[in-house]
Scaffold this motif. Structure first.
Motif, PDB file in Angstrom:
ATOM      1  N   VAL A  83       0.827  -1.204   0.000  1.00 46.38           N
ATOM      2  CA  VAL A  83       0.000   0.000   0.000  1.00 46.38           C
ATOM      3  C   VAL A  83       0.862   1.255   0.000  1.00 46.38           C
ATOM      4  N   SER A  84       1.559   1.516   1.098  1.00 46.95           N
ATOM      5  CA  SER A  84       2.318   2.754   1.204  1.00 46.95           C
ATOM      6  C   SER A  84       3.360   2.635   2.312  1.00 46.95           C
ATOM      7  N   LYS A  85       4.446   3.348   2.163  1.00 45.39           N
ATOM      8  CA  LYS A  85       5.470   3.387   3.210  1.00 45.39           C
ATOM      9  C   LYS A  85       4.952   4.206   4.381  1.00 45.39           C
ATOM     10  N   ILE A  86       5.291   3.779   5.575  1.00 46.27           N
ATOM     11  CA  ILE A  86       4.893   4.492   6.787  1.00 46.27           C
ATOM     12  C   ILE A  86       6.029   5.421   7.172  1.00 46.27           C
ATOM     13  N   ASP A  87       5.699   6.685   7.422  1.00 47.71           N
ATOM     14  CA  ASP A  87       6.710   7.640   7.867  1.00 47.71           C
ATOM     15  C   ASP A  87       6.928   7.422   9.359  1.00 47.71           C
ATOM     16  N   HIS A  88       8.069   6.853   9.695  1.00 44.85           N
ATOM     17  CA  HIS A  88       8.337   6.524  11.094  1.00 44.85           C
ATOM     18  C   HIS A  88       9.371   7.462  11.729  1.00 44.85           C
ATOM     19  N   ALA A  89       9.582   8.617  11.129  1.00 44.00           N
ATOM     20  CA  ALA A  89      10.568   9.564  11.662  1.00 44.00           C
ATOM     21  C   ALA A  89      10.196  10.030  13.074  1.00 44.00           C
ATOM     22  N   ASP A  90       8.916  10.131  13.357  1.00 48.36           N
ATOM     23  CA  ASP A  90       8.470  10.607  14.672  1.00 48.36           C
ATOM     24  C   ASP A  90       8.404   9.505  15.723  1.00 48.36           C
ATOM     25  N   HIS A  91       8.675   8.271  15.333  1.00 50.83           N
ATOM     26  CA  HIS A  91       8.572   7.139  16.250  1.00 50.83           C
ATOM     27  C   HIS A  91       9.969   6.691  16.654  1.00 50.83           C
ATOM     28  N   LYS A  92      10.396   7.098  17.842  1.00 47.35           N
ATOM     29  CA  LYS A  92      11.755   6.763  18.297  1.00 47.35           C
ATOM     30  C   LYS A  92      11.929   5.279  18.607  1.00 47.35           C
ATOM     31  N   ASP A  93      10.845   4.601  18.942  1.00 43.70           N
ATOM     32  CA  ASP A  93      10.933   3.190  19.291  1.00 43.70           C
ATOM     33  C   ASP A  93      10.519   2.281  18.123  1.00 43.70           C
ATOM     34  N   TRP A  94      10.622   2.787  16.905  1.00 41.31           N
ATOM     35  CA  TRP A  94      10.252   2.021  15.714  1.00 41.31           C
ATOM     36  C   TRP A  94      11.145   0.800  15.588  1.00 41.31           C
ATOM     37  N   PRO A  95      10.578  -0.405  15.571  1.00 38.17           N
ATOM     38  CA  PRO A  95      11.402  -1.615  15.442  1.00 38.17           C
ATOM     39  C   PRO A  95      12.155  -1.644  14.110  1.00 38.17           C
ATOM     40  N   GLU A  96      13.387  -2.129  14.149  1.00 39.30           N
ATOM     41  CA  GLU A  96      14.229  -2.133  12.957  1.00 39.30           C
ATOM     42  C   GLU A  96      13.674  -2.984  11.829  1.00 39.30           C
ATOM     43  N   TRP A  97      13.022  -4.092  12.158  1.00 35.37           N
ATOM     44  CA  TRP A  97      12.546  -4.999  11.122  1.00 35.37           C
ATOM     45  C   TRP A  97      11.408  -4.403  10.308  1.00 35.37           C
ATOM     46  N   MET A  98      10.649  -3.474  10.893  1.00 32.35           N
ATOM     47  CA  MET A  98       9.516  -2.897  10.176  1.00 32.35           C
ATOM     48  C   MET A  98      10.015  -2.058   9.011  1.00 32.35           C
ATOM     49  N   GLY A  99       9.475  -2.325   7.867  1.00 33.59           N
ATOM     50  CA  GLY A  99       9.875  -1.599   6.677  1.00 33.59           C
ATOM     51  C   GLY A  99      11.020  -2.259   5.931  1.00 33.59           C
ATOM     52  N   THR A 100      11.568  -3.328   6.508  1.00 35.09           N
ATOM     53  CA  THR A 100      12.679  -4.011   5.840  1.00 35.09           C
ATOM     54  C   THR A 100      12.301  -5.409   5.367  1.00 35.09           C
ATOM     55  N   ILE A 101      11.125  -5.861   5.728  1.00 33.20           N
ATOM     56  CA  ILE A 101      10.705  -7.207   5.329  1.00 33.20           C
ATOM     57  C   ILE A 101      10.042  -7.131   3.960  1.00 33.20           C
ATOM     58  N   ASP A 102      10.631  -7.801   2.981  1.00 34.81           N
ATOM     59  CA  ASP A 102      10.020  -7.861   1.663  1.00 34.81           C
ATOM     60  C   ASP A 102       8.995  -8.996   1.635  1.00 34.81           C
ATOM     61  N   PHE A 103       8.392  -9.197   0.480  1.00 34.50           N
ATOM     62  CA  PHE A 103       7.336 -10.206   0.385  1.00 34.50           C
ATOM     63  C   PHE A 103       7.860 -11.601   0.696  1.00 34.50           C
TER      64      PHE A 103
END
Length: 167
Positions: A83-103
């Motif tokens: 769908v769309s990339k999530i802007d996680h710049a404001d989330h300091k506790d954003w888990p590293e794996w989120m946004g890096t897992i491909d299909f």
């Protein structure tokens, strides 16, 4: 011009997936209610419970936790992949794996989570072996092995495909 309009509409249709991911969020709320219900039941009966019943209660909580984690993985990875990339710049506790897992990674995580959930269900049945028929146990083991073999085949297929693209 017709082709361009069609392609834009096709590309915009990815947003039709967003309600599916929102529904998974509601599914997590339902699981939260269920885990709280199980926790209350578990705590209220802990004094009268046998060791096996305590282990079964803990395994139930683990099973529900795995299922909720699986929903989170599918929600975020699916949303970001389709769908769309999530802007996680404001989330300091954003888990590293989120946004890096491909299909491919999503499929493997999904399959390994299903195997883990199946293993917990199987372990729960073995803990209550007197309450399960041989037929039920055979079915549980068979289903679990189907998940395991499917996961291995899926991982091997993805590995072979990735090796093919490297050349």
């Amino acid at each position: 011009m017709l082709e361009r309009t069609f392609e834009r509409a096709l590309f915009a249709s990815r947003w039709l997936l967003a309600p599916f991911y929102a529904a998974l969020g509601i599914g997590i709320v339902v699981l939260l209610v269920k885990v709280l219900q199980e926790l209350v039941h578990f705590v209220l009966h802990m004094w009268d419970a046998s060791e096996a019943q305590v282990i079964l209660g803990v395994l139930t909580l683990v099973d529900l936790s795995f299922t909720a984690s699986l929903l989170i993985i599918v929600m975020f990875s699916g949303y970001e992949n389709f769908v769309s990339k999530i802007d996680h710049a404001d989330h300091k506790d954003w888990p590293e794996w989120m946004g890096t897992i491909d299909f491919t990674g999503l499929k493997l995580k999904l399959m390994s989570s299903i195997v883990a959930i199946s293993a917990i269900s199987l372990l729960k049945a073995f803990m209550d072996v007197k309450g399960s028929s041989d037929r039920d146990l055979i079915w549980l083991v068979s289903i679990h092995m189907v998940f395991v073999v499917s996961g291995v085949i899926m991982a091997l297929t993805d590995r072979i495909a990735a090796g093919h693209h490297d050349k």
